[in-house]
Design a protein around this motif. Structure first.
Motif: not given
Length: 212
Positions: A180-203
């Motif tokens: 959704l972020f990629k489609d809305l922004l129209g540019v490459p987006v990478e998630r480097t940290e994820c709360l659901a995978k034990g991260g402190m935040k989603c980055t």
């Protein structure tokens, strides 16, 4: 009575109205073993906050009296188990076909959100699109902050996940958010940290196209 006691008493009043239905000031005073004046003070606060409403009850003898009841806004103060129900339903669907239907449901949700928000991005430069996305996510309870990074791109941080119980179990939720972020922004987006995978935040690292 100090502020903490005041808050506790108001919680008891809300619970009584939830479990017993409409009550008068006199009813509440008896239940709480406090004066009617004290009850009225708490009721006034709850009415001001939109959690309690009153209706006038006319009696055969004597003056009319007010009965107090909860408003729809008060419903959010009581325990809910929406995510428990959602997880049960999704797990049942997953058991039926190995997760294909669950994936389709998340994809449809992503498409629905894209249709809802893509018009807000029209004609905006990337920086404004990122700011708009942050506002959208903040309105959804994600507690977002964002900043520009030295390479000209952006970093968007989600400090809370309102659907954490679902995302922890079904990775499709996170995959669809990223798309959704990629489609809305129209540019490459990478998630480097994820709360659901034990991260402190989603980055999310957002790259700027050369054209921009």
């Amino acid at each position: 009575m100090n502020g903490l006691q005041d808050t506790s008493t108001r919680k008891v009043i809300l619970t009584l109205l939830k479990t017993k239905g409409s009550l008068t000031v006199n009813d509440l005073a008896k239940e709480l073993a406090i004066t009617e004046m004290a009850v009225r003070r708490h009721i006034n606060t709850l009415e001001r906050d939109g959690l309690v409403a009153s209706t006038v009850i006319r009696q055969a003898m004597g003056r009319p009296t007010n009965q107090y009841m909860l408003t729809p806004a008060s419903d959010e103060l009581f325990p809910k188990n929406y995510y428990g129900l959602t997880l049960d339903l999704l797990e049942d669907l997953e058991a039926e076909d190995g997760g294909a239907t669950v994936t389709k449901l998340f994809q449809r949700r992503k498409e629905k959100l894209l249709r809802k928000y893509e018009g807000r991005m029209d004609g905006l430069p990337l920086r404004a699109r990122v700011a708009e996305l942050a506002e959208i996510q903040n309105n959804g309870g994600y507690m977002v902050s964002w900043k520009e990074v030295p390479d000209g791109g952006f970093e968007l941080l989600e400090h809370n996940c309102p659907i954490a119980n679902v995302a922890n179990r079904f990775e499709q939720a996170c995959q669809c958010e990223l798309q959704l972020f990629k489609d809305l922004l129209g540019v490459p987006v990478e998630r480097t940290e994820c709360l659901a995978k034990g991260g402190m935040k989603c980055t999310y690292v957002i790259q700027q196209n050369a054209a921009e």
